[in-house]
Design an enzyme around this catalytic site. Sequence first.
Site, short mmCIF file in Angstrom:
data_model
loop_
_atom_site.label_atom_id
_atom_site.label_comp_id
_atom_site.label_asym_id
_atom_site.label_seq_id
_atom_site.Cartn_x
_atom_site.Cartn_y
_atom_site.Cartn_z
N SER A 194 0.82 -1.21 0.00
CA SER A 194 0.00 0.00 0.00
C SER A 194 0.85 1.25 0.00
CB SER A 194 -0.89 -0.01 1.25
OG SER A 194 -1.52 1.24 1.44
N TYR B 166 -1.63 -1.01 10.92
CA TYR B 166 -1.92 -1.57 9.59
C TYR B 166 -0.79 -1.21 8.63
CZ TYR B 166 -3.43 -1.49 4.80
OH TYR B 166 -3.47 -1.65 3.43
N LYS C 275 2.35 -3.58 6.56
CA LYS C 275 2.72 -3.56 5.13
C LYS C 275 4.22 -3.32 4.99
CE LYS C 275 -1.25 -4.50 3.46
NZ LYS C 275 -1.47 -5.84 2.85
C1 WQD Z 1 -9.87 8.96 1.30
C2 WQD Z 1 -10.09 10.45 1.55
C3 WQD Z 1 -10.36 10.98 3.87
C4 WQD Z 1 -14.14 8.84 4.40
C5 WQD Z 1 -6.96 4.08 3.31
C6 WQD Z 1 -5.74 3.28 3.72
C7 WQD Z 1 -5.11 2.68 2.49
C8 WQD Z 1 -6.14 1.87 1.77
C9 WQD Z 1 -7.29 2.77 1.34
C10 WQD Z 1 -6.17 -0.42 2.51
C11 WQD Z 1 -9.33 10.97 2.77
C12 WQD Z 1 -11.64 11.29 3.10
C13 WQD Z 1 -12.98 9.38 3.87
C14 WQD Z 1 -15.18 9.71 4.81
C15 WQD Z 1 -13.86 11.59 4.10
N1 WQD Z 1 -6.62 0.83 2.59
N2 WQD Z 1 -12.86 10.72 3.71
N3 WQD Z 1 -15.00 11.07 4.63
O1 WQD Z 1 -7.44 6.94 4.12
O2 WQD Z 1 -6.68 7.54 1.74
O3 WQD Z 1 -6.54 5.17 2.52
O4 WQD Z 1 -7.84 3.30 2.56
O5 WQD Z 1 -5.35 -0.84 1.75
O6 WQD Z 1 -4.03 1.86 2.89
O7 WQD Z 1 -4.80 4.17 4.29
O8 WQD Z 1 -8.76 6.17 2.07
O9 WQD Z 1 -11.14 6.24 1.49
O10 WQD Z 1 -10.49 6.27 3.94
O11 WQD Z 1 -10.09 8.29 2.54
O12 WQD Z 1 -13.73 12.82 3.95
O13 WQD Z 1 -16.26 9.29 5.33
O14 WQD Z 1 -11.48 10.67 1.84
O15 WQD Z 1 -10.10 12.02 4.83
O16 WQD Z 1 -8.90 12.30 2.49
P1 WQD Z 1 -7.33 6.57 2.68
P2 WQD Z 1 -10.20 6.69 2.55
#
Ligand code: WQD
Length: 347
Positions: free
Chosen positions: A128, A153, A157
Site C-alpha cells: 500500500s 496496519y 505492510k
Molecule cells: C480517502 C479520503 C479521507 C471517508 C486508506 C488506507 C489505504 C487503503 C485505502 C487499505 C481521505 C476522506 C474518507 C469519509 C472523508 N486501505 N474521507 N470522509 O485513508 O486515503 O486510505 O484506505 O489498503 O491503505 O490508508 O482512504 O477512502 O479512507 O479516505 O472525507 O467518510 O477521503 O479524509 O482524504 P485513505 P479513505
Amino acid sequence: MSSKRVLVTGGLGFIGSHTVVALQQEGFEVVIIDNLSNSSLDVLGGITQITGNTPEFENIDLRDKTAVKDFFEKYEDIEDVIHFAASKAVGESVLNPLLYYENNISTLVYILHELNKKPSAKFIFSSSCTVYGQADELPITENAPVKKAESPYGNTKQIGEEIINDTCKINVDFKAIALRYFNPIGAHPTAEIGELPIGTPQNLIPYITQTAIGKREELSVFGNDYPTNDGTAIRDYIHVMDLAEAHVTALSRLINGKEKNNYEVFNLGTGKGNSVLEVIRSFEKVSEQNLPYKIVDRREGDITAAYADTTKANEELGWKANRSLDDALQSAWKWQKVVEKREEEEN
Ligand code: WQD
C-alpha cells in the site's frame, strides 16, 4: 498464460475477487483461500457469473500454520501465489494492533515458509502507498523514503515488504513483487462483484454510494483546511479492475522471467490526484444524484495528498491504468444499487 494453478489468498475480498476474474480471463486456473472473515461465499457465485468458471475454494484461516502446510501438500503443484489475505482497516488496527500483527505478519511468514521449499516460487504481495506516509515530493516514486507508519496496519505492510525482501536475498530462486496500491475504488462493470464493507464504511467511496442510496444520512468530509486548491485532501483513486489487471501483468512478468531482480516494487495508481470535493462533484455528475455532505474536523492520521508517479509501472511493468475516476464512480454506483436491491429482496 500458465497451465499451473495460481493460489489467490483473500480471493473473495474486494481486490482479490476482481483479480481472480482477471486471472481466469487470462487463462489462469485459480485456487482461492479465504476465511470469510471479511467476505462471503456469494462472491464465488459472482465470479462464476462473470467468467463461467468457479475457482476451487478452501476455507482456511492462514493463522493456522498446520493448515497452511497441509494446503501446500495437497496442492503440491502450486508455487505461484498472489497474497491479499490481511486485515486492512487503519482505525481498527490502532485499537487492536495484535490482531493486525498476527493476521498480517504470521500468515505471511507461514506462506513464505512453504514457498521456500519450492524450486521456483513466485509471489505477488498486496502492499500500500500507506508505507510512504505523507511523502515529501509529489507525485510519489518507488524511491520515495518509507516513513514511520502512522498505524499498525501501515506497519504490517512495511514489515511485510521487509520480510519478503529478506527472503529474496537468501533465496535467488524465490521471485517476488510488492504492489503498492493507491486508493482502490469501483466495481466490476457487470456489478456481479464489488466492495462489501461490513458495518459503517471507513473509506470514502462506499460511504458516498451508501449516502446516495439513502443508507447514510450525509457524508462527513474530514477537513477542508488542508493546503490544497479546495482545502480537502487529495488521493489517487484507481479503478479496481485496473488494479486487478496489474496483478496479472506482475505475475506474468515473473512467470516469463522478465523481472530485473528477484524482488521488485511498483506503485499502482493513475498518476492523477483528486480532492474529496472533486470526487463528490464527479459522483454527482455520473449518478445524477445530489450528495448531502457536511465539513467536519480532519480525521486523525490522514495525510494531505498522495498520488503516484506511474513511470516505473508504465515503462518496466508495462502496465497503465486506463479507466477514469468517472468510470470507477459509475461502477461503484451501479454496484451499490445492485446491493440495495438484493438487501430489499432478502428482507
Ligand atoms: C480517502 C479520503 C479521507 C471517508 C486508506 C488506507 C489505504 C487503503 C485505502 C487499505 C481521505 C476522506 C474518507 C469519509 C472523508 N486501505 N474521507 N470522509 O485513508 O486515503 O486510505 O484506505 O489498503 O491503505 O490508508 O482512504 O477512502 O479512507 O479516505 O472525507 O467518510 O477521503 O479524509 O482524504 P485513505 P479513505
